[in-house]
Design a protein around this motif. Structure first.
Motif, mmCIF file in Angstrom:
data_model
loop_
_atom_site.group_PDB
_atom_site.id
_atom_site.type_symbol
_atom_site.label_atom_id
_atom_site.label_comp_id
_atom_site.label_asym_id
_atom_site.label_seq_id
_atom_site.Cartn_x
_atom_site.Cartn_y
_atom_site.Cartn_z
ATOM 1 N N MET A 1 14.643 -3.030 -13.996
ATOM 2 C CA MET A 1 13.645 -2.733 -12.983
ATOM 3 C C MET A 1 13.139 -4.045 -12.368
ATOM 4 O O MET A 1 12.863 -4.998 -13.071
ATOM 5 N N SER A 2 13.021 -4.085 -11.050
ATOM 6 C CA SER A 2 12.599 -5.315 -10.385
ATOM 7 C C SER A 2 11.111 -5.585 -10.640
ATOM 8 O O SER A 2 10.363 -4.693 -11.025
ATOM 9 N N ILE A 3 10.716 -6.813 -10.389
ATOM 10 C CA ILE A 3 9.317 -7.200 -10.592
ATOM 11 C C ILE A 3 8.404 -6.376 -9.683
ATOM 12 O O ILE A 3 7.332 -5.942 -10.099
ATOM 13 N N LEU A 4 8.832 -6.125 -8.439
ATOM 14 C CA LEU A 4 8.017 -5.337 -7.512
ATOM 15 C C LEU A 4 7.831 -3.910 -8.027
ATOM 16 O O LEU A 4 6.727 -3.362 -7.951
ATOM 17 N N ASP A 5 8.904 -3.308 -8.555
ATOM 18 C CA ASP A 5 8.805 -1.946 -9.093
ATOM 19 C C ASP A 5 7.847 -1.910 -10.287
ATOM 20 O O ASP A 5 7.032 -0.996 -10.420
ATOM 21 N N GLN A 6 7.972 -2.906 -11.156
ATOM 22 C CA GLN A 6 7.080 -2.974 -12.322
ATOM 23 C C GLN A 6 5.628 -3.137 -11.883
ATOM 24 O O GLN A 6 4.737 -2.458 -12.407
ATOM 25 N N THR A 7 5.416 -4.010 -10.908
ATOM 26 C CA THR A 7 4.063 -4.249 -10.402
ATOM 27 C C THR A 7 3.468 -2.964 -9.847
ATOM 28 O O THR A 7 2.340 -2.593 -10.176
ATOM 29 N N LYS A 8 4.271 -2.276 -9.021
ATOM 30 C CA LYS A 8 3.801 -1.046 -8.390
ATOM 31 C C LYS A 8 3.480 0.012 -9.448
ATOM 32 O O LYS A 8 2.443 0.667 -9.383
ATOM 33 N N SER A 9 4.355 0.186 -10.450
ATOM 34 C CA SER A 9 4.112 1.218 -11.456
ATOM 35 C C SER A 9 2.899 0.880 -12.326
ATOM 36 O O SER A 9 2.115 1.768 -12.686
ATOM 37 N N LYS A 10 2.696 -0.400 -12.644
ATOM 38 C CA LYS A 10 1.522 -0.784 -13.438
ATOM 39 C C LYS A 10 0.236 -0.574 -12.650
ATOM 40 O O LYS A 10 -0.765 -0.109 -13.203
ATOM 41 N N MET A 11 0.255 -0.913 -11.357
ATOM 42 C CA MET A 11 -0.945 -0.731 -10.533
ATOM 43 C C MET A 11 -1.238 0.760 -10.329
ATOM 44 O O MET A 11 -2.392 1.171 -10.336
ATOM 45 N N THR A 12 -0.179 1.562 -10.174
ATOM 46 C CA THR A 12 -0.357 3.013 -10.045
ATOM 47 C C THR A 12 -0.970 3.569 -11.325
ATOM 48 O O THR A 12 -1.861 4.418 -11.277
ATOM 49 N N ALA A 13 -0.511 3.079 -12.475
ATOM 50 C CA ALA A 13 -1.061 3.516 -13.760
ATOM 51 C C ALA A 13 -2.548 3.152 -13.855
ATOM 52 O O ALA A 13 -3.359 3.936 -14.365
#
Length: 183
Positions: A1-13
């Motif tokens: 998973m890319s850094i952007l995807d990880q960032t987005k999923s963590k912020m959504t959480a």
């Protein structure tokens, strides 16, 4: 998973967690979120209220709790009293009613302050996610995995996510504070 995807999923959480926290903040209206986290002793173990009953709002200042097993109504009433959340349950044969008392001005201010504190905690959490993501991007640049311009582009995208999610937190909080102050 890319850094952007990880960032987005963590912020959504973080946003989802904030929404859950907001449900527990009392307003002048009845809301199932006010009691669904209450622990109730049934069948010899401790269970969440929402796992043993359905919680509905028949009127704006009343909650109706209908146990899946009608014989547990008394236990649910005791559990709500024990939780000490400021409500007096009215237990009848197969259900539990809770009348939500009107909020005092002092209580409204207290709830608005809690809402504000939760908003700040969530924004801090989002900024920490941004910091971690930016560090990961800089590490990739240091390792030679990505070029300088790619690093700048990723950092810009991470900042855009941060701004977007912080604004969403502000909007949610503003809406909740308005709900709290509405009589």
């Amino acid at each position: 998973m890319s850094i952007l995807d990880q960032t987005k999923s963590k912020m959504t959480a973080a946003i989802e967690h904030f929404k859950e926290d907001l449900k527990n903040i009392r307003t002048g209206r009845a809301n199932p979120g006010m009691v669904e986290h209450v622990m109730v002793e049934v069948y010899g173990s401790s269970m969440r209220l929402k796992d043993v009953a359905s919680i509905t709002v028949p009127e704006s200042r009343q909650l109706l709790i209908t146990p899946f097993d009608p014989q547990t109504a008394g236990l649910i009433g005791k559990g709500i009293e024990k939780a000490n959340i400021g409500f007096m349950p009215i237990v009848d044969a197969t259900s539990v009613r809770i009348k939500i008392p009107p909020m005092t001005e002092e209580l409204r201010k207290k709830m608005a302050k809690i809402c504000h504190d939760e908003r700040e905690k969530t924004k801090i959490s989002i900024r920490n996610i941004r910091r971690d993501s930016n560090e990961a991007v800089r590490q990739q640049k240091a390792d030679g995995d990505i070029a300088e311009d790619m690093m700048k582009k990723l950092e810009k995208s991470i900042q855009e996510f941060t701004d977007k999610y912080c604004k969403e937190v502000d909007d949610l909080s503003e809406k909740k504070e308005k709900e709290i102050s509405t009589i």
